[in-house]
Design an enzyme around this catalytic site. Structure first.
Site, PDB file in Angstrom:
ATOM      1  N   CYS A 142       0.816  -1.229   0.000  1.00  0.00           N
ATOM      2  CA  CYS A 142       0.000   0.000   0.000  1.00  0.00           C
ATOM      3  C   CYS A 142       0.850   1.280   0.000  1.00  0.00           C
ATOM      4  O   CYS A 142       0.490   2.278  -0.640  1.00  0.00           O
ATOM      5  CB  CYS A 142      -0.942   0.005   1.189  1.00  0.00           C
ATOM      6  SG  CYS A 142      -0.195  -0.561   2.721  1.00  0.00           S
ATOM      7  N   HIS A 157      -2.495   6.588   3.726  1.00  0.00           N
ATOM      8  CA  HIS A 157      -1.054   6.759   3.953  1.00  0.00           C
ATOM      9  C   HIS A 157      -0.603   8.067   3.303  1.00  0.00           C
ATOM     10  O   HIS A 157      -0.811   8.284   2.104  1.00  0.00           O
ATOM     11  CB  HIS A 157      -0.261   5.607   3.325  1.00  0.00           C
ATOM     12  CG  HIS A 157      -0.461   4.271   3.980  1.00  0.00           C
ATOM     13  ND1 HIS A 157      -1.070   4.109   5.210  1.00  0.00           N
ATOM     14  CD2 HIS A 157      -0.108   3.023   3.586  1.00  0.00           C
ATOM     15  CE1 HIS A 157      -1.088   2.830   5.528  1.00  0.00           C
ATOM     16  NE2 HIS A 157      -0.512   2.151   4.561  1.00  0.00           N
TER      17      HIS A 157
END
Ligand code: NAP
Length: 345
Positions: free
Chosen positions: A150, A243
């Site tokens: 990710c 993120h």
């Protein structure tokens, strides 16, 4: 006509996102869900601690969770999405491929293998044809395709845009990663509330290697990794999803912040059902993107960037992506759609 699909590791953080995304997907229909022995035999509703803010889709809620082995998945399932811990994926995914299933996987095992395509459909769709090499070498009727980690997915689209413009030479990145990236049992609340943790096991190495494979070139027989140097420092912070990353990119040729912003803004998306209209959303405001404000752009599939400026260490920018959507479940579904479009299903 829809393609029947299964989800292995269906009850976890990524598995739940897969269930959520696949319910309205026009190309796929979930026919099987599997998890650990503890969950097998229970209804999905009973086995999964559902933590997504939309209800469990009716068609899955009462489905029985099967054990994770190929014999428990009906033969008419063509595509299997995997969201297993990598140690489990390593043992189980090849067995599914050998049994004839095409596996689109989130797990980190095999991502760097020479004959396994690691794909972000908008960035390196041609790498998917590594499947032909894989089938020749392994004798599988099925196939194994991976999406990257990710944190890697977050920075690679803006980097690809810069690379096309000015050729990347060196990349440094510091991440601020959400707790959902570690799964539900990954980080205890006592560790993360009022805190930040400046190390995420194996994450740095994943960013440093997977990005080079993704940005590499495929010549029909092998992927030649990009020779850019990548150095990563990964930090866990107390956000739930999304993120955020601070990136420094040194390039062979000069590129101005405005040219880099234009290249990111113009980087094309695809016409697959899960592709966002805009792949990279570029902010002019220096304090964007932010996880809470920007992680759901493009239904969580748009990557955002901002704060683009020149520094002594090269071009600096910030970027953000929703880690369980663009960074995991959405990435796998998109790879599934690419597999279908390219005739592998
Ligand atoms: P998770 O919440 O811990 O879920 C793990 C899933 O695997 C559950 O369905 C679990 O079933 C099942 N499982 C565990 N052990 C098993 C076994 N021995 N046999 C069969 N099934 C087993 O993990 P996650 O966060 O969803 O992550 C899944 C994978 O995606 C990992 O490889 C992770 O590295 C990767 N990934 C995660 C993210 C993210 O943002 N979270 C992003 C990119 C990639 P039970 O419920 O029965 O235990």
């Amino acid at each position: 006509m829809t393609v029947s699909v299964g989800i292995i590791g269906a009850t976890g953080a990524v598995g739940q996102r897969l269930i959520q995304l696949l319910a309205p997907n026009p190309e796929f229909e979930v026919e099987a869900v599997t998890a650990s022995e503890d969950s097998a035999g229970k209804s999905y509703r009973e086995a999964a601690k559902w933590r997504i803010d939309t209800p469990i889709p009716d068609e899955v809620a009462e489905m029985e969770v099967a054990p994770t082995d190929p014999e428990s998945v009906p033969d008419d399932v063509q595509l299997v999405f995997s969201s297993l811990p990598s140690s489990v994926g390593e043992a189980v995914e090849p067995a599914f491929c050998e049994a004839g299933y095409v596996v689109s996987s989130n797990s980190s095992n095999a991502r760097r293998d020479d004959d396994v395509p690691l794909t972000i459909p908008e960035i390196n769709p041609d790498h998917l044809d590594l499947i032909e090499v894989q089938r020749d070498e392994r004798g599988w009727d099925g196939a194994l395709v991976k999406n990257p980690n990710c944190s890697t997915i977050t920075m690679v689209p803006p980097l690809a845009a810069i690379d096309e413009e000015a050729s990347l030479e060196r990349v440094e990145v510091a991440t601020l990663q959400a707790v959902s990236g570690a799964g539900y049992s990954g980080v205890s609340s006592m560790e993360i509330i009022d805190n930040a943790i400046p190390h995420i096991g194996k994450e740095e190495a994943k960013m440093e290697t997977e990005s080079r494979k993704l940005l590499g070139t495929f010549d029909g027989a092998a992927v030649h990794w990009h020779d850019v140097d990548v150095a990563a420092s990964c930090n866990r912070i107390p956000t739930i999803d999304g993120h955020l990353e601070n990136v420094w990119a040194d390039t062979v040729e000069d590129v101005s912040p405005s040219a880099a912003a234009d290249a990111m803004d113009a980087y094309p998306s695809l016409d697959l059902p899960s592709s966002p209209d805009q792949l990279i959303e570029v902010f002019e405001e220096p304090d964007r993107p932010q996880p809470r404000l920007d992680r759901t752009l493009g239904d969580g599939m748009t990557v955002s960037a901002g704060g683009i400026q020149e520094t002594p260490s090269g071009l600096q920018f910030n970027c953000l992506a929703h880690n369980t959507l663009r960074g995991a479940a959405g990435a796998s579904v998109l790879n599934g759609e690419l597999l279908l479009e390219n005739g592998y299903l």
